[in-house]
Design a protein around this motif. Structure first.
Motif, PDB file in Angstrom:
ATOM      1  N   MET A 144       0.846  -1.188   0.000  1.00 49.90           N
ATOM      2  CA  MET A 144       0.000   0.000   0.000  1.00 49.90           C
ATOM      3  C   MET A 144       0.883   1.239   0.000  1.00 49.90           C
ATOM      4  SD  MET A 144      -3.048   0.906   2.660  1.00 49.90           S
ATOM      5  CE  MET A 144      -3.831  -0.647   2.273  1.00 49.90           C
ATOM      6  N   ALA A 145       0.550   2.206  -0.808  1.00 50.21           N
ATOM      7  CA  ALA A 145       1.382   3.398  -0.942  1.00 50.21           C
ATOM      8  C   ALA A 145       1.338   4.232   0.333  1.00 50.21           C
ATOM      9  CB  ALA A 145       0.911   4.221  -2.142  1.00 50.21           C
ATOM     10  N   GLU A 146       2.496   4.371   0.980  1.00 54.30           N
ATOM     11  CA  GLU A 146       2.556   5.084   2.247  1.00 54.30           C
ATOM     12  C   GLU A 146       2.264   6.567   2.090  1.00 54.30           C
ATOM     13  OE1 GLU A 146       2.809   3.926   5.267  1.00 54.30           O
ATOM     14  OE2 GLU A 146       2.884   1.874   4.535  1.00 54.30           O
ATOM     15  N   GLU A 147       2.460   7.105   0.890  1.00 53.53           N
ATOM     16  CA  GLU A 147       2.236   8.538   0.718  1.00 53.53           C
ATOM     17  C   GLU A 147       0.758   8.886   0.598  1.00 53.53           C
ATOM     18  OE1 GLU A 147       2.941   6.848  -3.443  1.00 53.53           O
ATOM     19  OE2 GLU A 147       3.731   6.565  -1.407  1.00 53.53           O
ATOM     20  N   TRP A 148      -0.100   7.905   0.454  1.00 50.38           N
ATOM     21  CA  TRP A 148      -1.525   8.173   0.340  1.00 50.38           C
ATOM     22  C   TRP A 148      -2.103   8.622   1.678  1.00 50.38           C
ATOM     23  CZ3 TRP A 148      -3.215   3.143  -2.642  1.00 50.38           C
ATOM     24  CH2 TRP A 148      -2.784   3.241  -3.976  1.00 50.38           C
ATOM     25  N   ASP A 149      -3.083   9.491   1.600  1.00 54.16           N
ATOM     26  CA  ASP A 149      -3.830   9.904   2.784  1.00 54.16           C
ATOM     27  C   ASP A 149      -4.572   8.692   3.356  1.00 54.16           C
ATOM     28  OD1 ASP A 149      -5.148  12.488   4.194  1.00 54.16           O
ATOM     29  OD2 ASP A 149      -6.699  10.977   3.858  1.00 54.16           O
ATOM     30  N   VAL A 150      -4.846   8.718   4.673  1.00 52.00           N
ATOM     31  CA  VAL A 150      -5.506   7.583   5.314  1.00 52.00           C
ATOM     32  C   VAL A 150      -6.870   7.309   4.680  1.00 52.00           C
ATOM     33  CG1 VAL A 150      -6.555   9.002   7.145  1.00 52.00           C
ATOM     34  CG2 VAL A 150      -6.142   6.565   7.534  1.00 52.00           C
ATOM     35  N   ARG A 151      -7.564   8.344   4.209  1.00 46.16           N
ATOM     36  CA  ARG A 151      -8.856   8.131   3.568  1.00 46.16           C
ATOM     37  C   ARG A 151      -8.713   7.303   2.299  1.00 46.16           C
ATOM     38  NH1 ARG A 151     -10.248  14.402   3.342  1.00 46.16           N
ATOM     39  NH2 ARG A 151      -8.004  14.298   2.849  1.00 46.16           N
ATOM     40  N   THR A 152      -7.667   7.583   1.538  1.00 44.16           N
ATOM     41  CA  THR A 152      -7.420   6.827   0.304  1.00 44.16           C
ATOM     42  C   THR A 152      -6.969   5.411   0.633  1.00 44.16           C
ATOM     43  OG1 THR A 152      -6.769   8.886  -0.778  1.00 44.16           O
ATOM     44  CG2 THR A 152      -6.145   6.824  -1.855  1.00 44.16           C
ATOM     45  N   ARG A 153      -6.088   5.278   1.620  1.00 45.85           N
ATOM     46  CA  ARG A 153      -5.563   3.948   1.971  1.00 45.85           C
ATOM     47  C   ARG A 153      -6.679   3.009   2.406  1.00 45.85           C
ATOM     48  NH1 ARG A 153      -1.853   6.677   5.300  1.00 45.85           N
ATOM     49  NH2 ARG A 153      -2.404   5.356   7.066  1.00 45.85           N
ATOM     50  N   LEU A 154      -7.616   3.514   3.215  1.00 50.95           N
ATOM     51  CA  LEU A 154      -8.665   2.644   3.715  1.00 50.95           C
ATOM     52  C   LEU A 154      -9.630   2.226   2.610  1.00 50.95           C
ATOM     53  CD1 LEU A 154      -9.388   4.283   7.167  1.00 50.95           C
ATOM     54  CD2 LEU A 154      -8.417   2.025   6.753  1.00 50.95           C
ATOM     55  N   VAL A 155      -9.891   3.091   1.651  1.00 51.93           N
ATOM     56  CA  VAL A 155     -10.761   2.728   0.536  1.00 51.93           C
ATOM     57  C   VAL A 155     -10.047   1.777  -0.414  1.00 51.93           C
ATOM     58  CG1 VAL A 155     -11.958   3.605  -1.509  1.00 51.93           C
ATOM     59  CG2 VAL A 155     -12.172   4.803   0.682  1.00 51.93           C
ATOM     60  N   GLN A 156      -8.776   2.041  -0.673  1.00 56.64           N
ATOM     61  CA  GLN A 156      -8.013   1.254  -1.633  1.00 56.64           C
ATOM     62  C   GLN A 156      -7.522  -0.071  -1.070  1.00 56.64           C
ATOM     63  OE1 GLN A 156      -7.387   1.873  -4.928  1.00 56.64           O
ATOM     64  NE2 GLN A 156      -8.872   3.533  -4.708  1.00 56.64           N
ATOM     65  N   ALA A 157      -7.697  -0.285   0.224  1.00 62.47           N
ATOM     66  CA  ALA A 157      -7.152  -1.498   0.843  1.00 62.47           C
ATOM     67  C   ALA A 157      -7.716  -2.765   0.228  1.00 62.47           C
ATOM     68  CB  ALA A 157      -7.433  -1.474   2.346  1.00 62.47           C
ATOM     69  N   ASP A 158      -8.950  -2.723  -0.234  1.00 62.20           N
ATOM     70  CA  ASP A 158      -9.576  -3.906  -0.829  1.00 62.20           C
ATOM     71  C   ASP A 158      -9.223  -4.092  -2.300  1.00 62.20           C
ATOM     72  OD1 ASP A 158     -11.096  -5.202   1.189  1.00 62.20           O
ATOM     73  OD2 ASP A 158     -12.473  -3.510   1.201  1.00 62.20           O
ATOM     74  N   ALA A 159      -8.675  -3.058  -2.903  1.00 66.11           N
ATOM     75  CA  ALA A 159      -8.476  -3.093  -4.355  1.00 66.11           C
ATOM     76  C   ALA A 159      -7.467  -4.165  -4.760  1.00 66.11           C
ATOM     77  CB  ALA A 159      -8.012  -1.728  -4.846  1.00 66.11           C
ATOM     78  N   ASP A 160      -7.797  -4.922  -5.780  1.00 68.60           N
ATOM     79  CA  ASP A 160      -6.928  -5.947  -6.344  1.00 68.60           C
ATOM     80  C   ASP A 160      -6.820  -5.654  -7.838  1.00 68.60           C
ATOM     81  OD1 ASP A 160      -5.818  -8.299  -7.438  1.00 68.60           O
ATOM     82  OD2 ASP A 160      -6.559  -9.472  -5.751  1.00 68.60           O
ATOM     83  N   SER A 161      -5.595  -5.576  -8.331  1.00 70.85           N
ATOM     84  CA  SER A 161      -5.394  -5.190  -9.730  1.00 70.85           C
ATOM     85  C   SER A 161      -5.748  -6.299 -10.709  1.00 70.85           C
ATOM     86  CB  SER A 161      -3.929  -4.775  -9.953  1.00 70.85           C
ATOM     87  OG  SER A 161      -3.054  -5.836  -9.608  1.00 70.85           O
TER      88      SER A 161
END
Length: 398
Positions: free
Chosen positions: A1-18
């Motif tokens: 997970m990209a550490e530079e992302w805001d926590v709001r983005t990280r929590l939404v993107q956590a489920d994303a699978d490419s």
């Protein structure tokens, strides 16, 4: 997970699978048993390793493990361990760390279940306990002993919203060779990051703000990977208070909106608390987001979100409690906190003291300085602040 992302983005993107065709949400895995290999894992908890395959649901499941990893990342810890409730997380950690002859320093005001467990069963197991006002660093320093194994604090504390300086108490605990555990349920990881301030363990009741919808029980301990692996073997597997996959899946759903929900809870609570401060039938409003809070400076320094909990007093409180229960339309007269619904409940000081600790006179006086003859605990939900203020105003009227 990209550490530079805001926590709001990280929590939404956590489920994303490419991978094409992959589900966007974490799948719910309900199986209690998983296919094994003769050389995979033994039947004893002692055989469990970090890379062990899933074996039996009391040990771990894919859905719960996903939640644990996400909570660890959110808290800035190496790992996390989920339990079936916040109380199970508390008792599991205390029973794992403390034994006969060990010494515990604990906040004089904390969750009633924790206080009752410490006062009763933990002392019967031979653990020595010092109950102190952990907002007073001199008291914490004086209570520490060579046998102190753990300092346990809750900040903001339930229900009077007193704060403890996590960084300062953590430094005192380290000097004494003790560990620091912080129940940060009311603050959530959005408002407070205890590990970054020197805590060894962070505890949350996932039932409250992190779950956020009033439909799932759960608890978690966050900390170092090796220590949580030992906690899993000792407390989780052997005591059996495991989190079921379905509530874990519900809590995972809620994590994606935690930052937005906490922003709303705090913004509305600040408006409602400011209204209550000016109400003629209300006095002594306690909210960490107000400049009138006795520890406003500490709140500004350590809390990034002041959450949705308000404590206040009123003249002739028992009669006011009856009026609130009968008249409120938007706010519900009920226990618990951290839900979409706003909730209020009256807590007489005598009941608070009886369900927490039998405090010595000097600590009881300090307690009464905060709680007076009783408090109303108001958990702000996700309704419009104008509606909450109008509802409280009409219910508080003579």
């Amino acid at each position: 997970m990209a550490e530079e992302w805001d926590v709001r983005t990280r929590l939404v993107q956590a489920d994303a699978d490419s991978e094409e065709g992959a589900p966007l949400n974490t799948p719910l895995v309900l199986s209690t048993t998983f296919r094994a290999h003769p050389e995979g894992v033994g039947f004893s908890a002692a055989d469990l390793g970090e890379e062990s395959p899933y074996f039996y649901a009391r040990w771990s499941t894919p859905t719960v493990r996903t939640l644990e990893r996400r909570l660890a990342e959110l808290e800035g810890g190496e790992d996390a361990l989920c339990f079936s409730s916040g109380m199970a997380a508390i008792t599991g950690l205390l029973l794992h760390l403390l034994g006969p002859g060990d010494h515990l320093v604990i906040s004089d005001v904390c969750y009633a279940g924790a206080a009752e467990f410490v006062r009763g069963k933990l002392r019967r197991f031979g653990v020595e306990v010092s109950i102190v006002d952990t907002s007073d660093l001199a008291q914490v320093r004086a209570a520490l002993r060579p046998t102190t194994r753990l300092v346990y604090i809750e900040t903001p504390c339930n229900p009077i919203l007193k704060l403890t300086d996590v960084e300062a108490v953590g430094a005192l605990a380290r000097e004494a060779g003790a560990r620091l555990a912080v129940d940060a349920t009311l603050a959530t990881p959005i408002g407070l990051r205890p590990i970054a301030l020197g805590a060894d363990f962070v505890i949350h009741s996932l039932t409250k703000y992190i779950g956020g919808h009033g439909d799932a029980l759960g608890g978690v301990v966050v900390g170092r990977r090796a220590e949580l692996a030992a906690l899993r073997q000792d407390s989780l597997i052997h005591l059996g208070a495991v989190l079921s996959p379905f509530p874990a899946w519900l809590i995972l759903r809620s994590l994606a909106t935690l930052p937005q929900r906490m922003a709303s809870h705090a913004a509305t609570a600040r408006q409602v608390a400011a209204f209550l401060e000016t109400h003629p039938r209300v006095h002594h409003v306690l909210y960490p987001g107000l400049d009138s809070h006795p520890q406003a400076e500490l709140a500004r320094r350590q809390l990034r979100n002041t959450s949705g909990m308000i404590a206040f007093q009123a003249e002739n409180a028992p009669a006011v409690a009856r009026r609130l229960a009968e008249r409120l339309k938007v706010v519900k007269y009920a226990v618990s906190l951290g839900k979409p619904h706003s909730l209020v409940f009256y807590l007489p000081t005598e009941d608070l003291q009886r369900t927490s600790f039998q405090l010595p006179p000097e600590l009881l006086e300090r307690y009464r300085a905060w709680a007076g003859d009783g408090i109303f605990r108001l958990s702000i939900g996700l309704e419009a602040p104008e509606d909450l203020i109008r509802d409280l105003d009409q219910a508080l009227a003579p």
